[in-house]
Structures are given as structure tokens and as C-alpha cells.
Scaffold this motif. Structure first.
Motif, PDB file in Angstrom:
ATOM      1  N   LEU A 110       0.843  -1.200   0.000  1.00  0.00           N
ATOM      2  CA  LEU A 110       0.000   0.000   0.000  1.00  0.00           C
ATOM      3  C   LEU A 110       0.878   1.250   0.000  1.00  0.00           C
ATOM      4  O   LEU A 110       2.051   1.186   0.368  1.00  0.00           O
ATOM      5  CB  LEU A 110      -0.886  -0.007   1.247  1.00  0.00           C
ATOM      6  N   PRO A 111       0.313   2.391  -0.376  1.00  0.00           N
ATOM      7  CA  PRO A 111       1.111   3.622  -0.313  1.00  0.00           C
ATOM      8  C   PRO A 111       1.447   3.972   1.133  1.00  0.00           C
ATOM      9  O   PRO A 111       0.681   3.675   2.049  1.00  0.00           O
ATOM     10  CB  PRO A 111       0.193   4.678  -0.935  1.00  0.00           C
ATOM     11  N   LYS A 112       2.604   4.573   1.331  1.00  0.00           N
ATOM     12  CA  LYS A 112       2.993   5.023   2.670  1.00  0.00           C
ATOM     13  C   LYS A 112       2.262   6.333   2.946  1.00  0.00           C
ATOM     14  O   LYS A 112       2.434   7.303   2.217  1.00  0.00           O
ATOM     15  CB  LYS A 112       4.501   5.222   2.736  1.00  0.00           C
ATOM     16  N   LEU A 113       1.428   6.321   3.985  1.00  0.00           N
ATOM     17  CA  LEU A 113       0.639   7.498   4.336  1.00  0.00           C
ATOM     18  C   LEU A 113       0.897   7.871   5.792  1.00  0.00           C
ATOM     19  O   LEU A 113       0.902   6.990   6.663  1.00  0.00           O
ATOM     20  CB  LEU A 113      -0.857   7.234   4.127  1.00  0.00           C
ATOM     21  N   PRO A 114       1.095   9.155   6.078  1.00  0.00           N
ATOM     22  CA  PRO A 114       1.279   9.557   7.470  1.00  0.00           C
ATOM     23  C   PRO A 114       0.003   9.318   8.267  1.00  0.00           C
ATOM     24  O   PRO A 114      -1.090   9.422   7.743  1.00  0.00           O
ATOM     25  CB  PRO A 114       1.606  11.052   7.363  1.00  0.00           C
ATOM     26  N   GLY A 115       0.182   8.959   9.529  1.00  0.00           N
ATOM     27  CA  GLY A 115      -0.975   8.716  10.388  1.00  0.00           C
ATOM     28  C   GLY A 115      -1.630   7.370  10.169  1.00  0.00           C
ATOM     29  O   GLY A 115      -2.751   7.139  10.626  1.00  0.00           O
ATOM     30  N   ALA A 116      -0.932   6.445   9.465  1.00  0.00           N
ATOM     31  CA  ALA A 116      -1.492   5.112   9.238  1.00  0.00           C
ATOM     32  C   ALA A 116      -1.858   4.493  10.582  1.00  0.00           C
ATOM     33  O   ALA A 116      -1.048   4.435  11.499  1.00  0.00           O
ATOM     34  CB  ALA A 116      -0.497   4.237   8.490  1.00  0.00           C
ATOM     35  N   ARG A 117      -3.095   4.051  10.698  1.00  0.00           N
ATOM     36  CA  ARG A 117      -3.624   3.578  11.979  1.00  0.00           C
ATOM     37  C   ARG A 117      -3.776   2.062  11.993  1.00  0.00           C
ATOM     38  O   ARG A 117      -3.451   1.410  12.961  1.00  0.00           O
ATOM     39  CB  ARG A 117      -4.963   4.262  12.240  1.00  0.00           C
ATOM     40  N   GLN A 118      -4.343   1.524  10.930  1.00  0.00           N
ATOM     41  CA  GLN A 118      -4.508   0.086  10.821  1.00  0.00           C
ATOM     42  C   GLN A 118      -4.798  -0.265   9.365  1.00  0.00           C
ATOM     43  O   GLN A 118      -5.129   0.593   8.559  1.00  0.00           O
ATOM     44  CB  GLN A 118      -5.614  -0.460  11.727  1.00  0.00           C
TER      45      GLN A 118
END
Length: 179
Positions: A110-118
Motif C-alpha cells: 500500500l502507499p505510505k501514508l502519514p498517520g497510518a492507523r490500521q
């Protein structure tokens, strides 16, 4: 003519991959239904019967509370441009947190996104297609970056604090088990 399928077909996959927005719906056994629009290229179909979706930090964490209670999830895609079409995916999801063993493997897809939670790992039970002839046309202008900027400004420690303050329970009081 609408159809009910047992898997994501190649035709359905092509449609899903072209959509800029999708909608996630979950519900507890008792309480409010949660329906949220999503984007940011955060969903990936892995097999005809499995997809993953990266959920980022937001104002609530309803999906996690509902998934932890019963696992039921519906994901809907609809065409806002081109031929009319709606695809609903019905399935069972499991929550994968950054501390879980399979986080790194799934996150790498998946793309690396800030704030990834789950990540929600969804086993597809059925796929429903329908015409979508009543869905209006809308023009895609691009992704919003405000949520990413907010998460980057908070930093990892700030995100963890936010989870503790804002993401511990659903609006119906169910635990999210975020931490």
C-alpha cells in the motif's frame, strides 16, 4: 443488469482500480451504522477474494470498533465518470495494527501514508454489481492533502496521543483497541 458474484472478477477489478473514491460501511450489533468516504489510493485487491485497505488516523475509529465486534464490512465503489456502474463488496474484515506480525508485509503493498492507523484485511464473501444510472457525473480534481499534512505535523508521538484521547471508543461506546 446487476449480478451477485462470489469473487472480484478481472472486469470488476479494472473498474475498482479506476475509482478515486470508495465508501466503507460497518455497523455494531446494536448502535449506529458508520459510512465513510475514502480515497488516497489506500485500497489494494490482492486476490479475487482478498483486499486490504489502509486506514489513516481520523476523528473517529468506528470501523475498528465494529470490525472487532463482528467483522462485517461493505465497501462500495461507484462511477462518477464514464459508464454508470456500482460495485459493492461484502465481506469479513480483520484489523491489522502496526504492532502485528503481518503489518510490514501488508503495508508494503500500500502507499505510505502519514498517520497510518490500521490495515483492514478483507475476505470477500460476495460482490454485487448494479447499474448506477442515477449516480451523477463529477469531475475528479485531485486528492486533498490536509489530512496528510495534519498527521505529519502531529508526528508519531502526537498521533499516539491523539489515539489515546480521541480514538479509544466508538460513538456508541464500543472499544476500538487502538492501543
Amino acid at each position: 443488469m446487476g449480478k451477485i458474484l462470489t469473487k472480484i472478477t478481472s472486469r470488476t477489478l479494472q473498474f475498482i482500480e479506476k475509482q478515486h473514491v470508495f465508501f466503507v460501511a460497518t455497523a455494531p450489533k446494536k448502535g449506529r451504522i458508520n459510512l465513510s468516504p475514502k480515497g488516497m489510493n489506500s485500497l489494494k485487491v490482492l486476490t479475487p477474494n482478498q483486499l486490504i485497505w489502509l486506514n489513516v488516523t481520523g476523528s473517529g475509529n468506528e470501523t475498528a470498533a465494529h470490525i472487532n465486534e463482528n467483522g462485517n464490512i461493505t465497501i462500495m465503489f461507484c462511477a462518477f465518470e464514464g459508464a454508470p456502474n456500482i460495485v459493492r463488496i461484502y465481506g469479513k474484515a480483520r484489523e491489522v495494527k502496526p504492532s502485528d506480525n503481518d503489518w510490514k508485509v501488508l503495508c508494503s503493498k500500500l502507499p505510505k501514508l502519514p498517520g497510518a492507523r490500521q490495515i483492514f484485511d478483507v475476505t470477500v464473501a460476495s460482490v454485487q454489481t448494479s447499474c448506477g444510472m442515477s449516480v451523477p457525473f463529477y469531475e475528479y480534481k485531485g486528492e486533498r492533502n490536509e489530512l496528510n499534512e495534519w498527521a505529519e505535523n502531529k508526528g508519531e508521538d502526537g498521533i499516539q496521543k491523539y489515539w489515546k484521547e480521541k480514538n479509544q471508543t466508538s460513538i456508541d461506546g464500543l472499544p476500538t483497541h487502538i492501543i
